[in-house]
Design a protein around this motif. Structure first.
Motif, PDB file in Angstrom:
ATOM      1  N   GLN A 143     -10.106   6.012  12.471  1.00  0.00           N
ATOM      2  CA  GLN A 143      -9.583   6.666  13.688  1.00  0.00           C
ATOM      3  C   GLN A 143      -8.235   7.317  13.420  1.00  0.00           C
ATOM      4  O   GLN A 143      -7.933   8.405  13.916  1.00  0.00           O
ATOM      5  N   GLY A 144      -7.406   6.647  12.637  1.00  0.00           N
ATOM      6  CA  GLY A 144      -6.098   7.206  12.299  1.00  0.00           C
ATOM      7  C   GLY A 144      -6.211   8.420  11.401  1.00  0.00           C
ATOM      8  O   GLY A 144      -5.518   9.424  11.589  1.00  0.00           O
ATOM      9  N   LYS A 145      -7.105   8.333  10.427  1.00  0.00           N
ATOM     10  CA  LYS A 145      -7.286   9.430   9.466  1.00  0.00           C
ATOM     11  C   LYS A 145      -7.747  10.700  10.162  1.00  0.00           C
ATOM     12  O   LYS A 145      -7.317  11.806   9.820  1.00  0.00           O
ATOM     13  N   GLU A 146      -8.592  10.521  11.175  1.00  0.00           N
ATOM     14  CA  GLU A 146      -9.082  11.677  11.938  1.00  0.00           C
ATOM     15  C   GLU A 146      -7.949  12.419  12.645  1.00  0.00           C
ATOM     16  O   GLU A 146      -8.064  13.615  12.922  1.00  0.00           O
ATOM     17  N   LYS A 147      -6.857  11.704  12.919  1.00  0.00           N
ATOM     18  CA  LYS A 147      -5.706  12.323  13.591  1.00  0.00           C
ATOM     19  C   LYS A 147      -4.634  12.770  12.586  1.00  0.00           C
ATOM     20  O   LYS A 147      -3.532  13.161  12.979  1.00  0.00           O
ATOM     21  N   GLY A 148      -4.944  12.655  11.317  1.00  0.00           N
ATOM     22  CA  GLY A 148      -4.004  13.095  10.290  1.00  0.00           C
ATOM     23  C   GLY A 148      -2.992  12.057   9.851  1.00  0.00           C
ATOM     24  O   GLY A 148      -2.040  12.366   9.117  1.00  0.00           O
ATOM     25  N   ALA A 149      -3.179  10.815  10.286  1.00  0.00           N
ATOM     26  CA  ALA A 149      -2.242   9.750   9.930  1.00  0.00           C
ATOM     27  C   ALA A 149      -2.433   9.327   8.469  1.00  0.00           C
ATOM     28  O   ALA A 149      -3.507   9.512   7.883  1.00  0.00           O
ATOM     29  N   THR A 150      -1.387   8.734   7.902  1.00  0.00           N
ATOM     30  CA  THR A 150      -1.478   8.077   6.597  1.00  0.00           C
ATOM     31  C   THR A 150      -2.089   6.693   6.831  1.00  0.00           C
ATOM     32  O   THR A 150      -1.632   5.972   7.725  1.00  0.00           O
ATOM     33  N   VAL A 151      -3.103   6.322   6.067  1.00  0.00           N
ATOM     34  CA  VAL A 151      -3.761   5.025   6.288  1.00  0.00           C
ATOM     35  C   VAL A 151      -3.862   4.243   4.978  1.00  0.00           C
ATOM     36  O   VAL A 151      -3.889   4.823   3.895  1.00  0.00           O
ATOM     37  N   SER A 152      -3.921   2.931   5.121  1.00  0.00           N
ATOM     38  CA  SER A 152      -4.103   2.071   3.953  1.00  0.00           C
ATOM     39  C   SER A 152      -4.803   0.789   4.373  1.00  0.00           C
ATOM     40  O   SER A 152      -4.593   0.288   5.473  1.00  0.00           O
ATOM     41  N   ASN A 153      -5.618   0.252   3.462  1.00  0.00           N
ATOM     42  CA  ASN A 153      -6.175  -1.083   3.684  1.00  0.00           C
ATOM     43  C   ASN A 153      -5.280  -2.115   2.992  1.00  0.00           C
ATOM     44  O   ASN A 153      -4.230  -1.769   2.448  1.00  0.00           O
ATOM     45  N   GLY A 154      -5.698  -3.363   2.993  1.00  0.00           N
ATOM     46  CA  GLY A 154      -4.844  -4.426   2.469  1.00  0.00           C
ATOM     47  C   GLY A 154      -5.065  -4.799   1.024  1.00  0.00           C
ATOM     48  O   GLY A 154      -4.509  -5.803   0.553  1.00  0.00           O
ATOM     49  N   LEU A 155      -5.841  -4.002   0.281  1.00  0.00           N
ATOM     50  CA  LEU A 155      -6.194  -4.402  -1.086  1.00  0.00           C
ATOM     51  C   LEU A 155      -4.979  -4.448  -2.014  1.00  0.00           C
ATOM     52  O   LEU A 155      -4.814  -5.403  -2.782  1.00  0.00           O
ATOM     53  N   GLN A 156      -4.137  -3.429  -1.958  1.00  0.00           N
ATOM     54  CA  GLN A 156      -2.962  -3.417  -2.831  1.00  0.00           C
ATOM     55  C   GLN A 156      -2.016  -4.568  -2.493  1.00  0.00           C
ATOM     56  O   GLN A 156      -1.443  -5.203  -3.383  1.00  0.00           O
ATOM     57  N   MET A 157      -1.874  -4.860  -1.210  1.00  0.00           N
ATOM     58  CA  MET A 157      -1.066  -6.011  -0.792  1.00  0.00           C
ATOM     59  C   MET A 157      -1.622  -7.305  -1.390  1.00  0.00           C
ATOM     60  O   MET A 157      -0.872  -8.155  -1.891  1.00  0.00           O
ATOM     61  N   LEU A 158      -2.940  -7.445  -1.343  1.00  0.00           N
ATOM     62  CA  LEU A 158      -3.581  -8.648  -1.888  1.00  0.00           C
ATOM     63  C   LEU A 158      -3.317  -8.795  -3.375  1.00  0.00           C
ATOM     64  O   LEU A 158      -3.015  -9.887  -3.866  1.00  0.00           O
ATOM     65  N   LYS A 159      -3.450  -7.702  -4.110  1.00  0.00           N
ATOM     66  CA  LYS A 159      -3.218  -7.746  -5.563  1.00  0.00           C
ATOM     67  C   LYS A 159      -1.776  -8.146  -5.867  1.00  0.00           C
ATOM     68  O   LYS A 159      -1.520  -8.989  -6.732  1.00  0.00           O
ATOM     69  N   LEU A 160      -0.843  -7.537  -5.141  1.00  0.00           N
ATOM     70  CA  LEU A 160       0.574  -7.818  -5.376  1.00  0.00           C
ATOM     71  C   LEU A 160       0.951  -9.251  -4.997  1.00  0.00           C
ATOM     72  O   LEU A 160       1.698  -9.916  -5.723  1.00  0.00           O
ATOM     73  N   GLN A 161       0.415  -9.739  -3.864  1.00  0.00           N
ATOM     74  CA  GLN A 161       0.738 -11.121  -3.477  1.00  0.00           C
ATOM     75  C   GLN A 161       0.104 -12.119  -4.435  1.00  0.00           C
ATOM     76  O   GLN A 161       0.664 -13.188  -4.691  1.00  0.00           O
TER      77      GLN A 161
END
Length: 243
Positions: free
Chosen positions: A215-233
């Motif tokens: 929904q955010g991407k459709e409005k041109g927003a920057t979006v991210s899931n939590g995968l990179q956070m998981l790897k770093l933690q």
């Protein structure tokens, strides 16, 4: 004798951690094993911690807060956050609780930020949201919690209007809404007010693109899931266990 590490949680068959650490141990030729400790209630932790081969545990939903009473000590940051996602088994000091979620979130969020991000909405008030709030404090980003019911220092979803959306250009989903298999679910916010200045960050990583993100991407927003956070933690957890 293999050192054992593991994940403590409930209904964790989907777990990222076991795959991540098992691959790490194999790639780096480490004589370690990673196990899921899937317990129906927190009191069952007493059986888990009897195993003298365990060197450390990750903690996930729903035990990040409940686990604290079973620990001997808390790292100062974990104490301030009020939630634990890493336990170190220390021979002298017993079980020590840490939080590496905040670190994973900060480092994965930094590249996504833009100059308009001054305030954030944190969707959800569980253990994960506490680490997110602490991280935002470190980044000097003001935040407001959003929950089903409004109250002291928190909004309800029905309170969110165009002005609030305009003033809070960072929105973080700390709820399980949208997790596989319920991939069509998403937090009930007014997505029509999202702009290309917004950053939508979802702690969920399965599916890779949630409905919230879509929904955010459709409005041109920057979006991210939590995968990179998981790897770093997870890497930070490994540092903590071996410090």
């Amino acid at each position: 004798m293999k050192n054992i590490y593991g994940l403590l949680g409930r209904n964790i068959g989907y777990s990222f951690s076991r795959g991540f650490f098992s691959e790490k141990f194999e790639t780096e030729n480490l004589d370690c094993e990673y196990t899921n400790f899937d317990i129906p209630q927190i009191t069952d932790i007493t059986e888990v911690i009897k195993d003298t081969k365990i060197q450390g545990l990750n903690v996930t939903i729903p035990y990040k807060q409940e686990v604290i009473e079973y620990l001997d000590d808390l790292d100062p940051i974990a104490k301030e956050i009020g939630a634990v996602n890493v336990i170190k088994f220390n021979k002298e000091k017993g079980l020590i609780g840490y939080n590496s979620d905040y670190y994973g979130f900060i480092e994965s969020l930094k590249p996504l930020l833009n100059d308009t991000v001054k305030k954030a909405l944190i969707l959800g008030t569980g253990g994960a949201s506490k680490a997110i709030a602490y991280a935002l404090q470190q980044l000097h980003i003001e935040y407001t919690f959003v929950s089903r019911n409004s109250g002291h220092d928190k909004l309800s979803y029905k309170n969110i209007d165009k002005l609030i959306m305009a003033n809070h250009t960072l929105i973080i989903n700390c709820t399980p809404l949208g997790t596989h298999p319920n991939i069509h679910d998403c937090p009930d916010i007014p997505y029509q007010y999202i702009t290309n200045n917004h950053v939508l960050y979802d702690l969920i990583y399965n599916p890779a693109e949630t409905t919230f993100m879509h929904q955010g991407k459709e409005k041109g927003a920057t979006v991210s899931n939590g995968l990179q956070m998981l790897k770093l933690q997870a890497e930070k957890a490994w540092e903590i266990w071996n410090a």
